[in-house]
Motif scaffolding. Sequence first.
Motif, PDB file in Angstrom:
ATOM      1  N   ILE A   1       9.989  59.325  52.970  1.00  0.00           N
ATOM      2  CA  ILE A   1       9.640  59.396  54.390  1.00  0.00           C
ATOM      3  C   ILE A   1      10.712  58.717  55.238  1.00  0.00           C
ATOM      4  CG2 ILE A   1       7.959  58.688  56.146  1.00  0.00           C
ATOM      5  CD1 ILE A   1       5.807  58.926  53.877  1.00  0.00           C
ATOM      6  N   ILE A   2      11.172  57.548  54.799  1.00  0.00           N
ATOM      7  CA  ILE A   2      12.216  56.809  55.521  1.00  0.00           C
ATOM      8  C   ILE A   2      13.506  57.620  55.581  1.00  0.00           C
ATOM      9  CG2 ILE A   2      13.734  54.788  55.405  1.00  0.00           C
ATOM     10  CD1 ILE A   2      11.216  53.286  54.221  1.00  0.00           C
ATOM     11  N   ASP A   3      13.914  58.196  54.453  1.00  0.00           N
ATOM     12  CA  ASP A   3      15.138  59.005  54.420  1.00  0.00           C
ATOM     13  C   ASP A   3      15.055  60.182  55.395  1.00  0.00           C
ATOM     14  OD1 ASP A   3      16.214  57.322  52.504  1.00  0.00           O
ATOM     15  OD2 ASP A   3      15.778  58.667  50.820  1.00  0.00           O
ATOM     16  N   CYS A   4      13.906  60.863  55.404  1.00  0.00           N
ATOM     17  CA  CYS A   4      13.720  61.998  56.321  1.00  0.00           C
ATOM     18  C   CYS A   4      13.724  61.530  57.771  1.00  0.00           C
ATOM     19  CB  CYS A   4      12.424  62.729  56.005  1.00  0.00           C
ATOM     20  SG  CYS A   4      12.439  63.592  54.417  1.00  0.00           S
ATOM     21  N   ALA A   5      13.048  60.430  58.043  1.00  0.00           N
ATOM     22  CA  ALA A   5      12.983  59.907  59.418  1.00  0.00           C
ATOM     23  C   ALA A   5      14.377  59.555  59.926  1.00  0.00           C
ATOM     24  CB  ALA A   5      12.068  58.686  59.469  1.00  0.00           C
ATOM     25  N   LYS A   6      15.179  58.966  59.063  1.00  0.00           N
ATOM     26  CA  LYS A   6      16.547  58.622  59.467  1.00  0.00           C
ATOM     27  C   LYS A   6      17.401  59.869  59.651  1.00  0.00           C
ATOM     28  CE  LYS A   6      16.733  53.983  57.505  1.00  0.00           C
ATOM     29  NZ  LYS A   6      17.324  53.133  56.458  1.00  0.00           N
ATOM     30  N   ARG A   7      17.253  60.830  58.758  1.00  0.00           N
ATOM     31  CA  ARG A   7      18.043  62.058  58.842  1.00  0.00           C
ATOM     32  C   ARG A   7      17.771  62.799  60.142  1.00  0.00           C
ATOM     33  NH1 ARG A   7      15.892  64.932  54.983  1.00  0.00           N
ATOM     34  NH2 ARG A   7      16.836  63.608  53.409  1.00  0.00           N
ATOM     35  N   TYR A   8      16.507  62.855  60.547  1.00  0.00           N
ATOM     36  CA  TYR A   8      16.136  63.583  61.762  1.00  0.00           C
ATOM     37  C   TYR A   8      16.081  62.700  63.001  1.00  0.00           C
ATOM     38  CZ  TYR A   8      14.987  67.385  58.598  1.00  0.00           C
ATOM     39  OH  TYR A   8      15.052  68.379  57.647  1.00  0.00           O
ATOM     40  N   GLU A   9      16.369  61.411  62.824  1.00  0.00           N
ATOM     41  CA  GLU A   9      16.379  60.452  63.938  1.00  0.00           C
ATOM     42  C   GLU A   9      15.076  60.496  64.736  1.00  0.00           C
ATOM     43  OE1 GLU A   9      19.980  61.292  66.130  1.00  0.00           O
ATOM     44  OE2 GLU A   9      21.236  60.615  64.485  1.00  0.00           O
ATOM     45  N   VAL A  10      13.957  60.459  64.022  1.00  0.00           N
ATOM     46  CA  VAL A  10      12.655  60.521  64.684  1.00  0.00           C
ATOM     47  C   VAL A  10      12.297  59.175  65.317  1.00  0.00           C
ATOM     48  CG1 VAL A  10      11.848  62.327  63.118  1.00  0.00           C
ATOM     49  CG2 VAL A  10      11.317  59.937  62.612  1.00  0.00           C
TER      50      VAL A  10
ATOM     51  N   VAL B   1       3.129  56.145  54.839  1.00  0.00           N
ATOM     52  CA  VAL B   1       3.540  56.227  56.246  1.00  0.00           C
ATOM     53  C   VAL B   1       3.551  54.831  56.867  1.00  0.00           C
ATOM     54  CG1 VAL B   1       2.846  57.049  58.540  1.00  0.00           C
ATOM     55  CG2 VAL B   1       2.898  58.628  56.611  1.00  0.00           C
ATOM     56  N   ALA B   2       2.532  54.032  56.575  1.00  0.00           N
ATOM     57  CA  ALA B   2       2.488  52.662  57.110  1.00  0.00           C
ATOM     58  C   ALA B   2       3.679  51.851  56.613  1.00  0.00           C
ATOM     59  CB  ALA B   2       1.180  51.977  56.719  1.00  0.00           C
ATOM     60  N   ARG B   3       4.006  51.974  55.327  1.00  0.00           N
ATOM     61  CA  ARG B   3       5.172  51.263  54.784  1.00  0.00           C
ATOM     62  C   ARG B   3       6.464  51.736  55.453  1.00  0.00           C
ATOM     63  NH1 ARG B   3       1.993  51.468  50.247  1.00  0.00           N
ATOM     64  NH2 ARG B   3       1.714  49.467  49.205  1.00  0.00           N
ATOM     65  N   ALA B   4       6.600  53.051  55.581  1.00  0.00           N
ATOM     66  CA  ALA B   4       7.802  53.611  56.204  1.00  0.00           C
ATOM     67  C   ALA B   4       7.922  53.146  57.653  1.00  0.00           C
ATOM     68  CB  ALA B   4       7.771  55.137  56.125  1.00  0.00           C
ATOM     69  N   CYS B   5       6.829  53.217  58.395  1.00  0.00           N
ATOM     70  CA  CYS B   5       6.859  52.800  59.804  1.00  0.00           C
ATOM     71  C   CYS B   5       7.210  51.324  59.931  1.00  0.00           C
ATOM     72  CB  CYS B   5       5.520  53.086  60.470  1.00  0.00           C
ATOM     73  SG  CYS B   5       5.244  54.835  60.816  1.00  0.00           S
ATOM     74  N   ALA B   6       6.645  50.493  59.071  1.00  0.00           N
ATOM     75  CA  ALA B   6       6.950  49.054  59.104  1.00  0.00           C
ATOM     76  C   ALA B   6       8.441  48.832  58.846  1.00  0.00           C
ATOM     77  CB  ALA B   6       6.097  48.316  58.092  1.00  0.00           C
TER      78      ALA B   6
END
Length: 82
Positions: free
Chosen positions: A35-44, A59-64
């Motif tokens: 999730i973190i890798d995808c969020a960074k790739r798409y700059e969400v 998701v909670a871990r990724a968001c934190a």
Amino acid sequence: MCQNEPYVIDADPKAVGFEFAVGYDVGDIRNPDFIIDCAKRYEVKAVVAIATDVPVAAVARACATLGFTCISVEAAEISVNK
């Protein structure tokens, strides 16, 4: 009018949501690193779990990790412990 563009991740390569997304990735939605890798790739700017509670803890871990507003990891784990 919504100015946000949806990016979707799902384990199912034929997920219905992909057709509505600007971009998507197929992978393990229970894996916070994915999730973190995808969020960074798409700059969400936000991450949400929709229509399933399976990835809520990830998701909670990724968001934190990403510094996004979210429920605590402890609360997420409790909410899916059935």
